[in-house]
Design an enzyme around this catalytic site. Structure first.
Site, PDB file in Angstrom:
ATOM      1  N   ASN A  11     159.458 -51.219  16.051  1.00  0.00           N
ATOM      2  CA  ASN A  11     158.327 -51.843  16.293  1.00  0.00           C
ATOM      3  C   ASN A  11     158.629 -51.077  17.755  1.00  0.00           C
ATOM      4  O   ASN A  11     159.964 -51.101  19.134  1.00  0.00           O
ATOM      5  CB  ASN A  11     158.598 -52.662  16.155  1.00  0.00           C
ATOM      6  CG  ASN A  11     157.681 -54.364  17.407  1.00  0.00           C
ATOM      7  OD1 ASN A  11     157.321 -53.429  18.335  1.00  0.00           O
ATOM      8  ND2 ASN A  11     156.636 -55.096  17.060  1.00  0.00           N
ATOM      9  N   HIS A  14     157.980 -53.342  22.833  1.00  0.00           N
ATOM     10  CA  HIS A  14     159.118 -53.264  24.452  1.00  0.00           C
ATOM     11  C   HIS A  14     159.344 -51.825  25.247  1.00  0.00           C
ATOM     12  O   HIS A  14     159.516 -52.501  25.827  1.00  0.00           O
ATOM     13  CB  HIS A  14     160.576 -53.902  24.385  1.00  0.00           C
ATOM     14  CG  HIS A  14     159.704 -55.224  23.346  1.00  0.00           C
ATOM     15  ND1 HIS A  14     159.213 -56.528  23.830  1.00  0.00           N
ATOM     16  CD2 HIS A  14     160.388 -55.918  21.772  1.00  0.00           C
ATOM     17  CE1 HIS A  14     158.723 -57.367  23.025  1.00  0.00           C
ATOM     18  NE2 HIS A  14     159.188 -57.144  22.137  1.00  0.00           N
ATOM     19  N   HIS A  47     152.492 -54.372  18.063  1.00  0.00           N
ATOM     20  CA  HIS A  47     151.913 -55.402  18.130  1.00  0.00           C
ATOM     21  C   HIS A  47     149.860 -55.373  19.481  1.00  0.00           C
ATOM     22  O   HIS A  47     150.762 -55.619  20.542  1.00  0.00           O
ATOM     23  CB  HIS A  47     152.139 -56.677  17.839  1.00  0.00           C
ATOM     24  CG  HIS A  47     151.776 -57.972  18.126  1.00  0.00           C
ATOM     25  ND1 HIS A  47     152.350 -59.518  18.094  1.00  0.00           N
ATOM     26  CD2 HIS A  47     150.495 -58.869  17.797  1.00  0.00           C
ATOM     27  CE1 HIS A  47     151.275 -60.291  18.186  1.00  0.00           C
ATOM     28  NE2 HIS A  47     150.961 -59.777  17.998  1.00  0.00           N
ATOM     29  N   ARG A  49     148.511 -57.489  21.669  1.00  0.00           N
ATOM     30  CA  ARG A  49     148.285 -59.035  21.846  1.00  0.00           C
ATOM     31  C   ARG A  49     147.301 -59.029  22.571  1.00  0.00           C
ATOM     32  O   ARG A  49     146.523 -57.862  23.185  1.00  0.00           O
ATOM     33  CB  ARG A  49     149.769 -59.625  22.747  1.00  0.00           C
ATOM     34  CG  ARG A  49     150.827 -59.776  21.790  1.00  0.00           C
ATOM     35  CD  ARG A  49     151.598 -60.447  22.104  1.00  0.00           C
ATOM     36  NE  ARG A  49     151.586 -61.739  22.301  1.00  0.00           N
ATOM     37  CZ  ARG A  49     152.428 -62.989  21.911  1.00  0.00           C
ATOM     38  NH1 ARG A  49     153.214 -62.637  21.107  1.00  0.00           N
ATOM     39  NH2 ARG A  49     151.903 -63.871  21.754  1.00  0.00           N
ATOM     40  N   ARG A  53     149.757 -57.795  26.736  1.00  0.00           N
ATOM     41  CA  ARG A  53     151.469 -58.063  28.036  1.00  0.00           C
ATOM     42  C   ARG A  53     151.778 -56.679  27.590  1.00  0.00           C
ATOM     43  O   ARG A  53     152.442 -56.531  28.164  1.00  0.00           O
ATOM     44  CB  ARG A  53     151.900 -59.329  27.614  1.00  0.00           C
ATOM     45  CG  ARG A  53     152.928 -58.826  25.916  1.00  0.00           C
ATOM     46  CD  ARG A  53     153.202 -60.498  26.016  1.00  0.00           C
ATOM     47  NE  ARG A  53     152.304 -62.494  26.064  1.00  0.00           N
ATOM     48  CZ  ARG A  53     153.339 -62.893  25.494  1.00  0.00           C
ATOM     49  NH1 ARG A  53     154.372 -62.539  24.805  1.00  0.00           N
ATOM     50  NH2 ARG A  53     152.210 -63.606  24.882  1.00  0.00           N
ATOM     51  N   GLU A  74     150.314 -54.761  14.077  1.00  0.00           N
ATOM     52  CA  GLU A  74     150.764 -56.275  13.765  1.00  0.00           C
ATOM     53  C   GLU A  74     149.874 -57.085  14.679  1.00  0.00           C
ATOM     54  O   GLU A  74     149.052 -56.478  15.583  1.00  0.00           O
ATOM     55  CB  GLU A  74     151.672 -56.608  14.421  1.00  0.00           C
ATOM     56  CG  GLU A  74     152.722 -56.792  13.485  1.00  0.00           C
ATOM     57  CD  GLU A  74     154.109 -57.624  14.730  1.00  0.00           C
ATOM     58  OE1 GLU A  74     153.937 -57.998  15.364  1.00  0.00           O
ATOM     59  OE2 GLU A  74     154.863 -56.601  13.897  1.00  0.00           O
ATOM     60  N   THR A 105     156.202 -63.645  18.644  1.00  0.00           N
ATOM     61  CA  THR A 105     155.663 -64.842  17.433  1.00  0.00           C
ATOM     62  C   THR A 105     156.054 -65.445  17.175  1.00  0.00           C
ATOM     63  O   THR A 105     157.751 -65.145  15.934  1.00  0.00           O
ATOM     64  CB  THR A 105     155.326 -63.394  16.136  1.00  0.00           C
ATOM     65  OG1 THR A 105     154.656 -62.587  16.884  1.00  0.00           O
ATOM     66  CG2 THR A 105     153.800 -64.113  15.816  1.00  0.00           C
ATOM     67  N   GLU A 155     155.220 -60.225   4.859  1.00  0.00           N
ATOM     68  CA  GLU A 155     155.791 -60.047   5.518  1.00  0.00           C
ATOM     69  C   GLU A 155     156.580 -61.191   6.114  1.00  0.00           C
ATOM     70  O   GLU A 155     156.175 -62.443   6.351  1.00  0.00           O
ATOM     71  CB  GLU A 155     155.601 -59.100   6.661  1.00  0.00           C
ATOM     72  CG  GLU A 155     156.772 -58.829   7.760  1.00  0.00           C
ATOM     73  CD  GLU A 155     157.102 -57.689   9.335  1.00  0.00           C
ATOM     74  OE1 GLU A 155     156.065 -57.280   8.646  1.00  0.00           O
ATOM     75  OE2 GLU A 155     157.733 -58.180   9.537  1.00  0.00           O
ATOM     76  N   HIS A 198     161.260 -59.750  11.758  1.00  0.00           N
ATOM     77  CA  HIS A 198     161.463 -60.995  13.754  1.00  0.00           C
ATOM     78  C   HIS A 198     163.071 -61.088  13.669  1.00  0.00           C
ATOM     79  O   HIS A 198     163.908 -61.653  13.189  1.00  0.00           O
ATOM     80  CB  HIS A 198     160.958 -62.071  13.825  1.00  0.00           C
ATOM     81  CG  HIS A 198     160.544 -62.609  14.755  1.00  0.00           C
ATOM     82  ND1 HIS A 198     161.597 -62.642  15.695  1.00  0.00           N
ATOM     83  CD2 HIS A 198     159.276 -62.244  15.134  1.00  0.00           C
ATOM     84  CE1 HIS A 198     160.561 -63.812  16.703  1.00  0.00           C
ATOM     85  NE2 HIS A 198     159.532 -62.532  16.386  1.00  0.00           N
TER      86      HIS A 198
HETATM   87  N1  PXP Z   1     157.150 -58.082  12.434  1.00  0.00           N
HETATM   88  C1  PXP Z   1     156.496 -59.282  13.583  1.00  0.00           C
HETATM   89  C2  PXP Z   1     155.563 -59.214  12.658  1.00  0.00           C
HETATM   90  C3  PXP Z   1     157.044 -59.063  14.627  1.00  0.00           C
HETATM   91  O1  PXP Z   1     155.241 -60.394  14.983  1.00  0.00           O
HETATM   92  C4  PXP Z   1     157.924 -58.313  15.072  1.00  0.00           C
HETATM   93  C5  PXP Z   1     158.056 -59.185  16.629  1.00  0.00           C
HETATM   94  O2  PXP Z   1     156.513 -58.542  17.334  1.00  0.00           O
HETATM   95  C6  PXP Z   1     158.657 -57.969  14.316  1.00  0.00           C
HETATM   96  C7  PXP Z   1     158.680 -58.237  12.956  1.00  0.00           C
HETATM   97  C8  PXP Z   1     160.289 -57.363  15.123  1.00  0.00           C
HETATM   98  O3  PXP Z   1     160.536 -58.307  15.685  1.00  0.00           O
HETATM   99  P1  PXP Z   1     161.741 -57.919  17.221  1.00  0.00           P
HETATM  100  O4  PXP Z   1     160.941 -57.580  17.728  1.00  0.00           O
HETATM  101  O5  PXP Z   1     162.926 -59.645  17.496  1.00  0.00           O
HETATM  102  O6  PXP Z   1     162.840 -57.081  16.086  1.00  0.00           O
END
Ligand code: PXP
Length: 249
Positions: A11, A14, A47, A49, A53, A74, A105, A155, A198
């Site tokens: 992901n 960030h 994602h 959003r 952001r 996402e 989330t 998931e 997550h």
């Molecule tokens: N899976 C989903 C559905 C999420 O919303 C997120 C956070 O955007 C993640 C995985 C990844 O989480 P993290 O960034 O804490 O590893």
């Protein structure tokens, strides 16, 4: 990749958070995604959003154009996001709950009381050939609700497990891991493909990665955070060298 290899979805949200802190285009999440793929990521997750952001619409379009691996989009289950998914055609769409005021989330989708509004959205995404997954709490009843909704993938939200692990609370960590295990077994038994994610870190990922039913993990924040510590020394050395080069006679 063998049939029982577990996929890693990286992901890159960030990277966009850091870019947006200064405006401008650097660091580019697409460039980070390509680097992640080169390093072994099996897919890229982003994602978009509602408040934009971090990831922006243009990032999603650029990721779709540039990636040779699956893009997991996402998204909140809203008309706006469904329209973007249908226009972009990512490999997968992961439906997540979204609140403006949350930092990330916070929980799984309420697919039991949200069934009426989710069903048509799942149908239109699936009808466009997009693999739909539902980001849910690890509960057997939720697995059954996902199956009834016709989603091929769930998931499992690993947030509670990760929180317990971070707090070094062994009993709660074991309890949350058992919840993940039962949900994974139950969901796989119903024919669902099981993913999880997550909050996972290098320290907490092992026991979740070891669950045989989990086919894919999606990880972001810890990877981008670790990249600081893996890469900061090199970045400082490169800056030092650039300064020194400029002052060489
Ligand atoms: N899976 C989903 C559905 C999420 O919303 C997120 C956070 O955007 C993640 C995985 C990844 O989480 P993290 O960034 O804490 O590893």
């Amino acid at each position: 990749m063998t049939s029982d290899t577990q996929r890693l979805g990286v992901n890159i949200d960030h990277v966009a958070t850091v870019r947006n802190a200064r405006g401008g285009a650097y660091p580019d999440p697409v460039q980070a995604a390509l680097l992640a793929v080169e390093a072994g990521a099996d897919g890229i997750t982003a994602h978009l959003r509602e408040d934009r952001r971090h990831i922006r619409d243009a990032d999603i379009a650029a990721l779709k154009r540039s990636l040779s691996v699956p893009l997991n989009f996402e998204m909140a289950a809203t008309d706006e996001m469904v329209a973007i998914a249908l226009a972009t055609r990512p490999h997968a769409a992961c439906l997540v709950p979204e609140k403006r005021e949350e930092r990330t989330t916070e929980g799984g989708l309420d697919i039991v009381s949200g069934r009426e509004s989710l069903a048509p959205r799942i149908r239109s995404l699936a009808g466009a050939g997009i693999r739909v997954s539902l980001f849910v709490e690890p509960e057997p009843a939720v697995m059954e609700a996902a199956r009834a909704l016709g989603a091929p993938v769930v998931e499992l939200h690993t947030g509670r497990y990760c929180e317990a692990a971070l707090e070094d609370d062994a009993a709660r960590t074991a309890h949350e891991l058992a919840r993940l295990r039962h949900a994974a077994e139950h969901g796989a038994g119903l024919g669902l493909e099981i993913h999880a994610g997550h909050g996972l870190t290098r320290d907490s990922v092992g026991p979740v990665a070891a669950l045989p039913q989990i086919r894919e993990l999606n990880i972001g924040h810890a990877l981008i955070a670790d990249a600081i510590f893996v890469g900061l020394a090199r970045a400082v050395q490169d800056m030092r060298a650039a300064m020194d080069r400029a002052r060489r006679p």
